[in-house]
Scaffold this motif. Structure first.
Motif, PDB file in Angstrom:
ATOM      1  N   ARG A   7     -33.121 -33.521 -15.953  1.00  0.00           N
ATOM      2  CA  ARG A   7     -32.664 -32.590 -14.831  1.00  0.00           C
ATOM      3  C   ARG A   7     -32.746 -32.875 -13.404  1.00  0.00           C
ATOM      4  O   ARG A   7     -33.724 -33.637 -13.210  1.00  0.00           O
ATOM      5  CB  ARG A   7     -32.896 -30.989 -15.390  1.00  0.00           C
ATOM      6  N   PRO A   8     -32.337 -32.829 -12.644  1.00  0.00           N
ATOM      7  CA  PRO A   8     -32.471 -33.576 -11.432  1.00  0.00           C
ATOM      8  C   PRO A   8     -32.490 -32.500 -10.856  1.00  0.00           C
ATOM      9  O   PRO A   8     -32.749 -30.869 -10.905  1.00  0.00           O
ATOM     10  CB  PRO A   8     -30.584 -33.508 -10.151  1.00  0.00           C
ATOM     11  N   ILE A   9     -34.053 -33.070  -9.598  1.00  0.00           N
ATOM     12  CA  ILE A   9     -35.441 -32.687  -9.516  1.00  0.00           C
ATOM     13  C   ILE A   9     -34.881 -31.821  -8.624  1.00  0.00           C
ATOM     14  O   ILE A   9     -35.610 -29.998  -9.073  1.00  0.00           O
ATOM     15  CB  ILE A   9     -36.689 -33.658  -8.830  1.00  0.00           C
ATOM     16  N   TYR A  10     -33.850 -31.746  -7.645  1.00  0.00           N
ATOM     17  CA  TYR A  10     -33.699 -31.295  -6.869  1.00  0.00           C
ATOM     18  C   TYR A  10     -32.484 -29.438  -7.307  1.00  0.00           C
ATOM     19  O   TYR A  10     -32.834 -28.598  -6.543  1.00  0.00           O
ATOM     20  CB  TYR A  10     -32.728 -31.169  -5.477  1.00  0.00           C
ATOM     21  N   LEU A  11     -32.134 -29.586  -8.717  1.00  0.00           N
ATOM     22  CA  LEU A  11     -31.560 -28.606  -9.158  1.00  0.00           C
ATOM     23  C   LEU A  11     -32.791 -27.958  -9.128  1.00  0.00           C
ATOM     24  O   LEU A  11     -32.705 -26.026  -9.736  1.00  0.00           O
ATOM     25  CB  LEU A  11     -31.043 -28.793 -10.271  1.00  0.00           C
ATOM     26  N   GLN A  12     -33.712 -28.085 -10.118  1.00  0.00           N
ATOM     27  CA  GLN A  12     -34.750 -27.400 -10.313  1.00  0.00           C
ATOM     28  C   GLN A  12     -35.820 -26.582  -9.350  1.00  0.00           C
ATOM     29  O   GLN A  12     -36.160 -25.528  -9.434  1.00  0.00           O
ATOM     30  CB  GLN A  12     -36.155 -28.803 -11.249  1.00  0.00           C
ATOM     31  N   ILE A  13     -35.855 -28.167  -8.670  1.00  0.00           N
ATOM     32  CA  ILE A  13     -36.165 -26.772  -7.055  1.00  0.00           C
ATOM     33  C   ILE A  13     -36.174 -25.613  -7.100  1.00  0.00           C
ATOM     34  O   ILE A  13     -35.899 -24.429  -6.366  1.00  0.00           O
ATOM     35  CB  ILE A  13     -36.766 -27.682  -6.390  1.00  0.00           C
ATOM     36  N   ALA A  14     -34.382 -25.875  -6.392  1.00  0.00           N
ATOM     37  CA  ALA A  14     -33.523 -24.530  -6.436  1.00  0.00           C
ATOM     38  C   ALA A  14     -33.554 -23.358  -7.381  1.00  0.00           C
ATOM     39  O   ALA A  14     -34.005 -22.549  -6.706  1.00  0.00           O
ATOM     40  CB  ALA A  14     -32.129 -24.908  -6.469  1.00  0.00           C
ATOM     41  N   ASP A  15     -33.445 -23.805  -8.621  1.00  0.00           N
ATOM     42  CA  ASP A  15     -33.646 -22.978  -9.900  1.00  0.00           C
ATOM     43  C   ASP A  15     -35.093 -22.610  -9.329  1.00  0.00           C
ATOM     44  O   ASP A  15     -35.611 -20.860  -9.492  1.00  0.00           O
ATOM     45  CB  ASP A  15     -33.942 -23.741 -10.885  1.00  0.00           C
ATOM     46  N   GLY A  16     -35.892 -23.212  -8.964  1.00  0.00           N
ATOM     47  CA  GLY A  16     -37.627 -22.154  -8.897  1.00  0.00           C
ATOM     48  C   GLY A  16     -37.580 -21.530  -7.676  1.00  0.00           C
ATOM     49  O   GLY A  16     -38.501 -20.389  -7.573  1.00  0.00           O
ATOM     50  N   ILE A  17     -36.668 -21.941  -7.007  1.00  0.00           N
ATOM     51  CA  ILE A  17     -36.745 -21.001  -5.368  1.00  0.00           C
ATOM     52  C   ILE A  17     -36.463 -19.671  -6.016  1.00  0.00           C
ATOM     53  O   ILE A  17     -36.356 -18.192  -5.086  1.00  0.00           O
ATOM     54  CB  ILE A  17     -35.845 -21.351  -4.558  1.00  0.00           C
ATOM     55  N   GLU A  19     -36.125 -18.323  -8.841  1.00  0.00           N
ATOM     56  CA  GLU A  19     -36.989 -17.175 -10.145  1.00  0.00           C
ATOM     57  C   GLU A  19     -37.710 -16.368  -9.072  1.00  0.00           C
ATOM     58  O   GLU A  19     -38.347 -15.487  -9.821  1.00  0.00           O
ATOM     59  CB  GLU A  19     -38.238 -18.723 -11.032  1.00  0.00           C
ATOM     60  N   GLN A  20     -38.025 -17.152  -8.235  1.00  0.00           N
ATOM     61  CA  GLN A  20     -39.051 -16.591  -7.238  1.00  0.00           C
ATOM     62  C   GLN A  20     -38.612 -15.305  -6.374  1.00  0.00           C
ATOM     63  O   GLN A  20     -39.348 -14.656  -6.570  1.00  0.00           O
ATOM     64  CB  GLN A  20     -40.267 -17.449  -6.158  1.00  0.00           C
ATOM     65  N   ILE A  21     -37.917 -15.594  -6.143  1.00  0.00           N
ATOM     66  CA  ILE A  21     -36.348 -14.286  -5.492  1.00  0.00           C
ATOM     67  C   ILE A  21     -36.565 -13.418  -6.603  1.00  0.00           C
ATOM     68  O   ILE A  21     -36.507 -12.328  -6.285  1.00  0.00           O
ATOM     69  CB  ILE A  21     -34.776 -15.013  -5.042  1.00  0.00           C
ATOM     70  N   LEU A  22     -36.215 -13.555  -7.421  1.00  0.00           N
ATOM     71  CA  LEU A  22     -36.391 -12.352  -8.421  1.00  0.00           C
ATOM     72  C   LEU A  22     -37.183 -11.850  -9.046  1.00  0.00           C
ATOM     73  O   LEU A  22     -37.598 -10.625  -9.354  1.00  0.00           O
ATOM     74  CB  LEU A  22     -35.378 -13.819 -10.123  1.00  0.00           C
ATOM     75  N   GLN A  23     -38.714 -12.390  -9.010  1.00  0.00           N
ATOM     76  CA  GLN A  23     -40.001 -11.993  -8.812  1.00  0.00           C
ATOM     77  C   GLN A  23     -40.251 -11.703  -7.602  1.00  0.00           C
ATOM     78  O   GLN A  23     -41.448 -10.572  -8.264  1.00  0.00           O
ATOM     79  CB  GLN A  23     -40.786 -13.501  -9.190  1.00  0.00           C
ATOM     80  N   GLY A  24     -39.869 -11.481  -6.757  1.00  0.00           N
ATOM     81  CA  GLY A  24     -40.162 -10.395  -5.942  1.00  0.00           C
ATOM     82  C   GLY A  24     -40.791 -11.154  -4.434  1.00  0.00           C
ATOM     83  O   GLY A  24     -41.986 -10.698  -3.295  1.00  0.00           O
ATOM     84  N   LYS A  25     -40.901 -12.930  -5.175  1.00  0.00           N
ATOM     85  CA  LYS A  25     -42.054 -13.797  -3.419  1.00  0.00           C
ATOM     86  C   LYS A  25     -41.430 -14.168  -2.979  1.00  0.00           C
ATOM     87  O   LYS A  25     -42.267 -14.291  -1.640  1.00  0.00           O
ATOM     88  CB  LYS A  25     -42.555 -14.718  -4.654  1.00  0.00           C
ATOM     89  N   PHE A  26     -39.823 -14.048  -2.903  1.00  0.00           N
ATOM     90  CA  PHE A  26     -39.024 -14.509  -1.486  1.00  0.00           C
ATOM     91  C   PHE A  26     -38.333 -12.799  -1.383  1.00  0.00           C
ATOM     92  O   PHE A  26     -37.251 -12.394  -2.426  1.00  0.00           O
ATOM     93  CB  PHE A  26     -38.759 -15.638  -1.223  1.00  0.00           C
ATOM     94  N   LYS A  27     -38.948 -11.799  -0.367  1.00  0.00           N
ATOM     95  CA  LYS A  27     -37.444 -10.759  -0.521  1.00  0.00           C
ATOM     96  C   LYS A  27     -36.500 -10.913  -0.027  1.00  0.00           C
ATOM     97  O   LYS A  27     -36.292 -11.851   1.341  1.00  0.00           O
ATOM     98  CB  LYS A  27     -38.552 -10.142  -0.001  1.00  0.00           C
TER      99      LYS A  27
END
Length: 111
Positions: A7-17, A19-27
């Protein structure tokens, strides 16, 4: 961060961000690391992170303020949840149900 070669790395990075929003790490309305900061943190080329940020901007998950940087959109959480629920119900759940049926597992057992 470990990447999946399929899977393209840029999409994995976007998904990771996301996920962090869903976890509340980025509000909502909170600044996220700059392209260069994030690239250095995860060990990738800044152009790859820039592409991830562009993808997230196109989806209205993040936005750029000149001179300040990228921040999480106020509606990011709702947008991510809607997209993830759609993906789950349309892509993942049918595969899970098919696999359960093949294995003779009924819904009550799954729950």
């Amino acid at each position: 961060m470990e990447f999946d070669n399929n899977r393209p790395i840029y999409l994995q990075i976007a998904d990771g961000i996301c996920e962090q929003i869903l976890q509340g790490k980025f509000k909502p309305e909170e600044r996220i690391p700059s392209v260069r900061e994030w690239a250095a943190t995860i060990g990738v080329n800044p152009n790859t992170v820039a592409r991830s940020y562009e993808t997230l901007s196109d989806r209205n998950i993040i936005y750029n303020t000149r001179g300040i940087g990228f921040s999480v959109s106020k509606d990011a959480l709702d947008a991510i949840l809607a997209e993830e629920r759609r993906k789950f119900t349309e892509e993942e759940l049918p595969a899970i149900l098919k696999r359960a049926e093949l294995l003779g597992i009924n819904l009550k057992e799954m729950l």
